[in-house]
Scaffold this motif. Structure first.
Motif, PDB file in Angstrom:
ATOM      1  N   GLY A 247       3.574  -5.339  -2.997  1.00  0.00           N
ATOM      2  CA  GLY A 247       2.212  -4.873  -2.773  1.00  0.00           C
ATOM      3  C   GLY A 247       2.137  -3.366  -2.664  1.00  0.00           C
ATOM      4  O   GLY A 247       1.114  -2.801  -2.271  1.00  0.00           O
ATOM      5  N   ALA A 248       3.240  -2.691  -3.001  1.00  0.00           N
ATOM      6  CA  ALA A 248       3.285  -1.229  -2.968  1.00  0.00           C
ATOM      7  C   ALA A 248       2.782  -0.668  -4.301  1.00  0.00           C
ATOM      8  O   ALA A 248       2.444  -1.419  -5.220  1.00  0.00           O
ATOM      9  CB  ALA A 248       4.698  -0.752  -2.667  1.00  0.00           C
ATOM     10  N   ILE A 249       2.741   0.643  -4.404  1.00  0.00           N
ATOM     11  CA  ILE A 249       2.145   1.313  -5.559  1.00  0.00           C
ATOM     12  C   ILE A 249       3.212   2.152  -6.257  1.00  0.00           C
ATOM     13  O   ILE A 249       3.911   2.938  -5.616  1.00  0.00           O
ATOM     14  CB  ILE A 249       0.967   2.201  -5.119  1.00  0.00           C
TER      15      ILE A 249
ATOM     16  N   GLY B 182       0.784  -1.230   0.000  1.00  0.00           N
ATOM     17  CA  GLY B 182       0.000   0.000   0.000  1.00  0.00           C
ATOM     18  C   GLY B 182       0.811   1.273   0.000  1.00  0.00           C
ATOM     19  O   GLY B 182       0.257   2.364  -0.203  1.00  0.00           O
ATOM     20  N   ASP B 183       2.125   1.191   0.224  1.00  0.00           N
ATOM     21  CA  ASP B 183       2.958   2.395   0.217  1.00  0.00           C
ATOM     22  C   ASP B 183       3.152   2.906  -1.210  1.00  0.00           C
ATOM     23  O   ASP B 183       3.172   2.134  -2.169  1.00  0.00           O
ATOM     24  CB  ASP B 183       4.328   2.110   0.846  1.00  0.00           C
ATOM     25  N   HIS B 184       3.327   4.213  -1.334  1.00  0.00           N
ATOM     26  CA  HIS B 184       3.545   4.842  -2.636  1.00  0.00           C
ATOM     27  C   HIS B 184       5.041   5.074  -2.834  1.00  0.00           C
ATOM     28  O   HIS B 184       5.681   5.720  -2.001  1.00  0.00           O
ATOM     29  CB  HIS B 184       2.799   6.169  -2.724  1.00  0.00           C
ATOM     30  N   VAL B 185       5.578   4.572  -3.939  1.00  0.00           N
ATOM     31  CA  VAL B 185       7.014   4.696  -4.219  1.00  0.00           C
ATOM     32  C   VAL B 185       7.197   5.394  -5.556  1.00  0.00           C
ATOM     33  O   VAL B 185       6.713   4.932  -6.593  1.00  0.00           O
ATOM     34  CB  VAL B 185       7.705   3.316  -4.247  1.00  0.00           C
ATOM     35  N   SER B 186       7.919   6.496  -5.543  1.00  0.00           N
ATOM     36  CA  SER B 186       8.191   7.243  -6.768  1.00  0.00           C
ATOM     37  C   SER B 186       9.298   6.564  -7.567  1.00  0.00           C
ATOM     38  O   SER B 186      10.268   6.052  -7.000  1.00  0.00           O
ATOM     39  CB  SER B 186       8.604   8.678  -6.423  1.00  0.00           C
TER      40      SER B 186
ATOM     41  N   VAL C 147      -0.701   1.426  -9.881  1.00  0.00           N
ATOM     42  CA  VAL C 147       0.087   2.536 -10.412  1.00  0.00           C
ATOM     43  C   VAL C 147      -0.722   3.825 -10.316  1.00  0.00           C
ATOM     44  O   VAL C 147      -1.940   3.809 -10.511  1.00  0.00           O
ATOM     45  CB  VAL C 147       0.465   2.289 -11.893  1.00  0.00           C
ATOM     46  N   ILE C 148      -0.058   4.925 -10.009  1.00  0.00           N
ATOM     47  CA  ILE C 148      -0.682   6.248 -10.054  1.00  0.00           C
ATOM     48  C   ILE C 148       0.040   7.058 -11.123  1.00  0.00           C
ATOM     49  O   ILE C 148       1.246   7.316 -11.008  1.00  0.00           O
ATOM     50  CB  ILE C 148      -0.624   6.968  -8.696  1.00  0.00           C
TER      51      ILE C 148
END
Length: 517
Positions: free
Chosen positions: A99-101, A75-79, A178-179
């Motif tokens: 499982g991160a984004i 669930g964490d957001h990683v650039s 993905v965002i």
């Protein structure tokens, strides 16, 4: 489409898409599958470097362990900030398998732009190629983001010291994968949340019904991987299919043809300006492109003259499609098993519906121009932290594209222009693409962009920025008279200027940056 007729919908059978009911929908499973089934098959090629599926999976596992040591979890957001280099897929699949984004960004963004994205998406960790680290480090001072700088060679040694994480986190179909931040042509960029199901469905349809990619194929990787087109249709599609991805960090037409020749590329993906550049290469037939079996175009409408030029020069079929970041991205396509219509972006893909509506959101008759709206398996979850923008875009359960188009009696869609690009001159609607299509038929014109400029008398005046072919010459007056003879009086460009047309990272023309006095 008139009255109460049903919108055009693709075949809903979804044949070939694995039934993931009760299973993890994590996209990272594709890499694990091929690492087990065909470990020695090439997965990534970049110049002299070739990574097998075993090597790519091992590197992604080690990168996942590195990210875990920096506190990254489900669930964490990683650039992710880097161009088309082999480290991109390594880190991309590492983030997903935890499982991160993934929050990918254009490497050319400046510190302030990066800060906005990191704050809006709450990115705690960023992985950045060293060439672009200075702006990222400045952004980190504002946001507190933990930056992992990728220095080629040093990063390889860092990964070698990690124990590979062989697990793949459980993710449901509706979990965000993905965002993607939109270009921000109207205000601040918005983060489109794409789920594992959005991307997974789009990739499966691309591979199984459009490109028919499989093991042994080589996909051209010149489209930016931080953008939806390159990410879904090139990288993810190649990994889903067990094919190889041949990377080109910065697009250059001659280098692209060298890759097609040397790596025996079978599927070429590009935007129209890339194809224009291929045609502008001196004696392009000197390259052996005989392995090519299919070219796909998207990102913006391809001029018919360019499409015919590619097919004639390289003896390969060009299939044009349409989509947006919010649609994961493919929404419509000219299907290889159906008649293709030059100038059309085809029909809706499997699991997707599309129609054309007027300002009241009611369907317009066949052949009339309106806004294209879309719904289906590919539509984003919404804009991150922006329910107002999400509600506006998803009025009535349909994603409103902002693109003007029409549908013919066979259900094929044609893009006319962006809603915001339409020019209103003396109360007449003028669609720039129609004029651009005409300009491309002039023997001296290499590229053309038509825009509206404010005018006290006519409301807006029509202006064209033209790039001439090498060695060709024509004056502004000559080109103006030429177009005047071939198009209605209210449509021809009164203002013509010569110069380079500004382009974005994907090669798409940036009309908003064209300044014509």
């Amino acid at each position: 489409m008139a009255g109460n007729e049903a919108p055009v919908r693709a075949d809903e059978s979804a044949a070939g898409i694995p039934d993931t009911a009760g299973e993890s929908a994590n996209l990272a499973q594709w890499l694990r599958r091929w690492a087990a089934e065909t470990p020695d098959a090439p997965a990534i090629r970049q110049g002299a470097l070739t990574l097998s599926y075993r090597a790519l999976d091992d590197a992604a596992g080690r990168a996942a362990s590195l990210l875990t040591s920096h506190g990254v979890g489900p669930g964490d957001h990683v650039s992710l900030i880097m161009p088309n280099v082999a480290y991109f897929p390594i880190v991309y699949y590492a983030i997903l398998r935890l499982g991160a984004i993934v929050v990918p960004s254009n490497p050319l963004l400046k510190a302030g732009e990066i800060s906005y994205i990191w704050q809006d998406s709450d990115c705690r960790v960023a992985v950045v190629l060293n060439l672009f680290a200075p702006d990222a480090e400045l952004a980190a001072k504002d946001t507190g983001t933990d930056v992992i700088t990728v220095v080629p060679g040093e990063f390889d040694q860092l990964l070698a010291g990690q124990e590979p994480d062989t697990s793949v986190a459980e993710r449901s179909a509706d979990d965000t994968a993905v965002i993607l931040y939109t270009s921000g042509t109207t205000g601040r960029p918005k983060g489109a949340e794409l789920t594992h199901a959005n991307i997974g469905s789009n990739v499966a349809t691309m591979v199984e019904t459009l490109s028919h990619t499989g093991p042994g194929d080589v996909v051209f990787g010149g489209l930016p991987l931080f953008h939806s087109f390159g990410q879904t249709c090139a990288m993810n599609s190649a990994v889903y299919a067990g094919a190889a991805l041949a990377l080109l960090p910065r697009f250059d037409a001659e280098q692209a043809l060298e890759i097609v020749q040397d790596d025996k590329v079978t599927v070429f993906l590009g935007v129209p300006t890339m194809y224009m550049a291929l045609l502008a290469v001196k004696d392009p037939q000197r390259f052996d492109t005989s392995a090519l079996r299919q070219c796909c175009s998207g990102g913006s409408s391809m001029p018919v003259e360019v499409l015919h030029g590619i097919e004639k020069t390289f003896q390969v079929t060009v299939l044009e499609g349409y989509g947006l970041s919010e649609t994961a991205p493919v929404a419509t396509f000219n299907h290889p098993d159906r008649p293709s219509k030059p100038g059309s972006v085809g029909t809706p893909i499997r699991g997707v519906e599309a129609k054309v509506v007027g300002p009241d959101d009611q369907e317009v008759p066949v052949g009339e121009i309106g806004e294209i709206v879309i719904r289906g398996e590919n539509i984003m979850k919404g804009y991150l932290n922006n329910p107002t923008a999400t509600q506006e875009a998803m009025r009535g359960g349909w994603f409103h594209s902002g693109d003007l188009g029409r549908m013919d009696s066979d259900g094929y869609f044609f893009i006319v222009d962006r809603v915001k690009d339409m020019i209103v001159r003396n109360a007449f609607n003028v669609y720039p693409r129609e004029i651009e299509e005409l300009l491309y038929t002039h023997p001296a014109v290499a590229e053309a962009a038509v825009v509206g400029v404010p005018d006290a008398v006519h409301g807006e005046e029509i202006a064209a920025l033209i790039t001439l072919k090498e060695g060709e010459a024509v004056t502004e007056d000559e080109l103006r008279e030429w177009t005047k003879e071939r198009i209605a009086a209210y449509k021809y460009p009164r203002i013509i200027r010569f110069g380079e047309i500004p382009k974005g990272p994907t090669g798409k023309m940036l009309k908003r940056e064209i300044k014509i006095g």
